[in-house]
Enzyme design. Sequence first.
Site, PDB file in Angstrom:
ATOM      1  N   TYR A 157      90.112  34.476 -82.209  1.00  0.00           N
ATOM      2  CA  TYR A 157      88.798  35.079 -82.462  1.00  0.00           C
ATOM      3  C   TYR A 157      88.640  36.369 -81.667  1.00  0.00           C
ATOM      4  O   TYR A 157      88.259  37.417 -82.206  1.00  0.00           O
ATOM      5  CB  TYR A 157      87.709  34.075 -82.077  1.00  0.00           C
ATOM      6  CG  TYR A 157      86.297  34.577 -82.241  1.00  0.00           C
ATOM      7  CD1 TYR A 157      85.661  34.507 -83.472  1.00  0.00           C
ATOM      8  CD2 TYR A 157      85.579  35.078 -81.155  1.00  0.00           C
ATOM      9  CE1 TYR A 157      84.354  34.946 -83.626  1.00  0.00           C
ATOM     10  CE2 TYR A 157      84.284  35.518 -81.291  1.00  0.00           C
ATOM     11  CZ  TYR A 157      83.670  35.451 -82.532  1.00  0.00           C
ATOM     12  OH  TYR A 157      82.378  35.893 -82.679  1.00  0.00           O
ATOM     13  N   LYS A 161      88.334  40.139 -83.271  1.00  0.00           N
ATOM     14  CA  LYS A 161      87.136  40.926 -83.009  1.00  0.00           C
ATOM     15  C   LYS A 161      87.464  42.217 -82.267  1.00  0.00           C
ATOM     16  O   LYS A 161      86.821  43.253 -82.486  1.00  0.00           O
ATOM     17  CB  LYS A 161      86.123  40.091 -82.225  1.00  0.00           C
ATOM     18  CG  LYS A 161      85.527  38.928 -83.005  1.00  0.00           C
ATOM     19  CD  LYS A 161      84.737  39.402 -84.214  1.00  0.00           C
ATOM     20  CE  LYS A 161      83.991  38.275 -84.892  1.00  0.00           C
ATOM     21  NZ  LYS A 161      83.160  38.742 -86.021  1.00  0.00           N
TER      22      LYS A 161
END
Length: 256
Positions: A157, A161
């Site tokens: 993640y 990002k």
Amino acid sequence: MGRLTGKVAIITGAGSGMGAEQARLFAKEGAKVVGADMNVAGLQAVVDEIKANGGDAIAVKLNISSSEEWISAIQTAVDTFGKLNVLVNTAGIVGPFTFKAVDHDPDEWDKVMAINLKGAFLGCKYAIPEMIKDGGGSIVTVSSIGALIGGQGGTGYGAAKAGLIGMSRNIAVDYGKDNVRSNVICPGQIRTPMSAFLETEDEQAKAAKQYYLGKTPMGHFGDPIDIAYAALFLASDESKFITGTELPVDGGVMAN
């Protein structure tokens, strides 16, 4: 009122949470909204609400990791409203909530990358030519403070990002002379369906909630409207000389 009058905006993840709040606010401010999501029922409910309140919106089912579906969605936007001025990349997933790389399943890594990074890239790839046709536009990509510091999500993640920030900066440089702006919002913990597990009685969830609250100087989580107002500013002409930057909306986490 009217901060987006005359603009056509595609918003991904518009079926719930931050994307839904963006869709409502953008329509209230005069934009013609193309809401996109895999959650068809939730998306249609948001679009129906916008129309009931006098706004203009359509719903488009979109798997953001598919080039073909992106091409179709953007064509639908142009066919319906005549142009495209704004893209808000909001859709994403959390993925495995682990802090250690060795625990991360490679297939889950690929899934997180395909949705959180590739999905936004495809949106930009196919939206930019339409923006240039109309003299420019604004891309707003929702990343996370997990892109800037550790301990705010799983390894995959955070990597995805962070990739959004690099992508956005390059777009800002490459298309600045075409008047296409590209900026990133980095939310902290926001109360959405995606973070609802933090409100459960699960011991791990309760510990995680306390961890995040302890990192947040304001002492509480944010709401979807907090992200929507930031996106509204970056989508509007009020930010016409802002590009290639990241805006934390995090209750002060990055200052801690």
